[in-house]
Design an enzyme around this catalytic site. Sequence first.
Site, PDB file in Angstrom:
ATOM      1  N   ASP A 257       0.836  -1.212   0.000  1.00  0.00           N
ATOM      2  CA  ASP A 257       0.000   0.000   0.000  1.00  0.00           C
ATOM      3  C   ASP A 257       0.868   1.259   0.000  1.00  0.00           C
ATOM      4  OD1 ASP A 257      -2.420   1.407   0.046  1.00  0.00           O
ATOM      5  OD2 ASP A 257      -2.402   1.580   2.229  1.00  0.00           O
ATOM      6  N   SER A 278      -6.807   5.382   0.034  1.00  0.00           N
ATOM      7  CA  SER A 278      -7.180   4.155  -0.672  1.00  0.00           C
ATOM      8  C   SER A 278      -8.559   3.701  -0.213  1.00  0.00           C
ATOM      9  CB  SER A 278      -6.123   3.073  -0.467  1.00  0.00           C
ATOM     10  OG  SER A 278      -5.524   3.171   0.799  1.00  0.00           O
ATOM     11  N   GLN A 328      -5.587  -1.419  -6.479  1.00  0.00           N
ATOM     12  CA  GLN A 328      -6.370  -0.638  -5.524  1.00  0.00           C
ATOM     13  C   GLN A 328      -6.982   0.571  -6.200  1.00  0.00           C
ATOM     14  OE1 GLN A 328      -3.880   2.619  -2.924  1.00  0.00           O
ATOM     15  NE2 GLN A 328      -3.939   0.624  -2.054  1.00  0.00           N
TER      16      GLN A 328
HETATM   17  C1  LIG Z   1      -1.365   5.233   1.426  1.00  0.00           C
HETATM   18  C2  LIG Z   1      -2.812   5.308   1.283  1.00  0.00           C
HETATM   19  C3  LIG Z   1      -3.452   5.044   2.608  1.00  0.00           C
HETATM   20  O1  LIG Z   1      -2.934   4.374   3.424  1.00  0.00           O
HETATM   21  S1  LIG Z   1      -4.936   5.742   2.857  1.00  0.00           S
HETATM   22  C4  LIG Z   1      -5.454   5.005   4.337  1.00  0.00           C
HETATM   23  C5  LIG Z   1      -6.421   3.912   4.105  1.00  0.00           C
HETATM   24  N1  LIG Z   1      -7.669   4.379   3.602  1.00  0.00           N
HETATM   25  C6  LIG Z   1      -8.491   5.128   4.369  1.00  0.00           C
HETATM   26  O2  LIG Z   1      -8.227   5.520   5.492  1.00  0.00           O
HETATM   27  C7  LIG Z   1      -9.825   5.447   3.772  1.00  0.00           C
HETATM   28  C8  LIG Z   1     -10.899   5.101   4.766  1.00  0.00           C
HETATM   29  N2  LIG Z   1     -12.201   5.470   4.260  1.00  0.00           N
HETATM   30  C9  LIG Z   1     -12.706   6.680   4.500  1.00  0.00           C
HETATM   31  O3  LIG Z   1     -12.131   7.520   5.186  1.00  0.00           O
HETATM   32  C10 LIG Z   1     -14.035   6.935   3.917  1.00  0.00           C
HETATM   33  O4  LIG Z   1     -14.557   5.766   3.384  1.00  0.00           O
HETATM   34  C11 LIG Z   1     -13.975   8.005   2.817  1.00  0.00           C
HETATM   35  C12 LIG Z   1     -13.114   7.559   1.642  1.00  0.00           C
HETATM   36  C13 LIG Z   1     -13.424   9.304   3.358  1.00  0.00           C
HETATM   37  C14 LIG Z   1     -15.396   8.194   2.382  1.00  0.00           C
HETATM   38  O5  LIG Z   1     -15.544   9.389   1.661  1.00  0.00           O
HETATM   39  P1  LIG Z   1     -16.798  10.315   1.958  1.00  0.00           P
HETATM   40  O6  LIG Z   1     -18.026   9.490   1.918  1.00  0.00           O
HETATM   41  O7  LIG Z   1     -16.682  11.458   0.999  1.00  0.00           O
HETATM   42  O8  LIG Z   1     -16.479  10.730   3.456  1.00  0.00           O
HETATM   43  P2  LIG Z   1     -16.908  11.963   4.271  1.00  0.00           P
HETATM   44  O9  LIG Z   1     -18.278  12.410   3.865  1.00  0.00           O
HETATM   45  O10 LIG Z   1     -16.653  11.577   5.684  1.00  0.00           O
HETATM   46  O11 LIG Z   1     -15.848  13.095   3.832  1.00  0.00           O
HETATM   47  C15 LIG Z   1     -14.482  12.949   4.044  1.00  0.00           C
HETATM   48  C16 LIG Z   1     -13.820  14.250   3.596  1.00  0.00           C
HETATM   49  O12 LIG Z   1     -14.071  14.474   2.198  1.00  0.00           O
HETATM   50  C17 LIG Z   1     -14.814  15.694   2.028  1.00  0.00           C
HETATM   51  N3  LIG Z   1     -15.758  15.471   0.960  1.00  0.00           N
HETATM   52  C18 LIG Z   1     -16.801  14.627   0.984  1.00  0.00           C
HETATM   53  N4  LIG Z   1     -17.422  14.648  -0.185  1.00  0.00           N
HETATM   54  C19 LIG Z   1     -16.764  15.556  -0.946  1.00  0.00           C
HETATM   55  C20 LIG Z   1     -16.933  16.037  -2.265  1.00  0.00           C
HETATM   56  N5  LIG Z   1     -17.914  15.585  -3.025  1.00  0.00           N
HETATM   57  N6  LIG Z   1     -16.058  16.927  -2.734  1.00  0.00           N
HETATM   58  C21 LIG Z   1     -15.051  17.384  -1.978  1.00  0.00           C
HETATM   59  N7  LIG Z   1     -14.845  16.959  -0.705  1.00  0.00           N
HETATM   60  C22 LIG Z   1     -15.679  16.072  -0.215  1.00  0.00           C
HETATM   61  C23 LIG Z   1     -15.464  15.934   3.363  1.00  0.00           C
HETATM   62  O13 LIG Z   1     -15.759  17.282   3.579  1.00  0.00           O
HETATM   63  C24 LIG Z   1     -14.405  15.451   4.317  1.00  0.00           C
HETATM   64  O14 LIG Z   1     -13.356  16.377   4.409  1.00  0.00           O
HETATM   65  P3  LIG Z   1     -12.681  16.706   5.824  1.00  0.00           P
HETATM   66  O15 LIG Z   1     -12.057  15.394   6.269  1.00  0.00           O
HETATM   67  O16 LIG Z   1     -13.790  17.137   6.706  1.00  0.00           O
HETATM   68  O17 LIG Z   1     -11.671  17.778   5.509  1.00  0.00           O
END
Ligand SMILES: CCC(=O)SCCNC(=O)CCNC(=O)[C@H](O)C(C)(C)COP(=O)(O)OP(=O)(O)OC[C@H]1O[C@@H](n2cnc3c(N)ncnc32)[C@H](O)[C@@H]1OP(=O)(O)O
Length: 343
Positions: A257, A278, A328
Amino acid sequence: MAEKEEDPNHSVSGLTNNCNTAGVPVSPKSPEDETSESPVPQYAQDLKSVLVTSVLNLEKLDVDLYRGTHHWVPRTQRLFGGQIVGQALVAAAKSVGDNFYAHSLHCYFVRAGDPKVPVLYQVERTRDGRSFTVRSVKAIQHGQPILICQASFHMQQESPLQHQFTMPTVPPPEDLLTVEELIHLYLSKPNLAENAKQGLNKLLANEVPIEIKPVNPPQFYRRDATEPKKLFWVRARGYIGEGNMKLHCCVAAYVSDFALLGTVLLPYPNYRAKFSASLDHAMWFHSTFRTDEWMLYECVSPWAGGSRGLAQGRLWRRDGVLAASCSQEGVVRVKLVTEPSKL
Ligand SMILES: CCC(=O)SCCNC(=O)CCNC(=O)[C@H](O)C(C)(C)COP(=O)(O)OP(=O)(O)OC[C@H]1O[C@@H](n2cnc3c(N)ncnc32)[C@H](O)[C@@H]1OP(=O)(O)O
């Protein structure tokens, strides 16, 4: 098809006739490899990898219930996805028989991981078959799932169907610099902007438990568009040793990852991620390997659109055997970068 119980704890270095354990022909070693590869492990055995002693060393709380703690937390202050996947695979593997080895996993990251509290891993024994065994793992924080993962384990079976792509030709790791060495080179440049220095020093302070040698050194501050593809050598810091393929698969899940999603941004130097994470991660394990030895990670992004990007990775053993593949999708929300180059 006849089942053959092999000892998957065998030594990777014991392979002969340029074939992997499944008999797949592999690229012969280059003369450089012959001279640069030492039979002596790169790490003394007392310098054990923190991945083994800490990150993937889960505490058993009850039957099929484990607790994992964190080592390195990214700047985003959400848990590193690879850590959660690696720990989930450790938890799943604890309930499968000795003759079964991880061959694939499929995960969704449904909530951000909170670095302030440990993660609980709850394993469900979905199915125990004669040759395949499936586990479902839920990673839980604050009473809610942060990751759902299905992992499948297979008893080794012979087959005449054996092929693989060819490993890209790249310089050996001995000819390349680590990320830390590259950063020191950048830091020694005259007229480096103060904020660039601070950013690079923050990168140096990271205690990532893996070592990386990029094949094409990253442009830390000057950005040119490149194809969505990157190659780097990677290995766990510290000694793990041969013999425990289950553990090496968990370490590979951790490693896989790392930096993969960043491939999506390579063609867009004028955009910076304001939010990227991710969403899911799938992985397939193909052969035996050692994650405390250099492996080549080949990352490509075949598609991006709709604030999401797809990234695919291939992890190669340095002798040319394809060790693992992964795929991914991530959410990548970007902003236009207007300020000029900092160098
Ligand atoms: C190396 C890569 C990694 O290791 S990444 C780490 C592993 N993956 C993760 O931690 C992801 C875990 N999953 C999640 O956090 C959620 O499923 C996510 C992907 C955030 C779901 O997204 P969503 O449904 O948009 O979540 P949310 O409503 O809580 O918002 C999160 C932040 O995004 C923003 N957001 C939301 N919708 C929009 C949009 N349409 N356009 C722009 N921004 C958007 C929200 O405001 C929120 O932002 P903030 O965190 O408050 O700054």
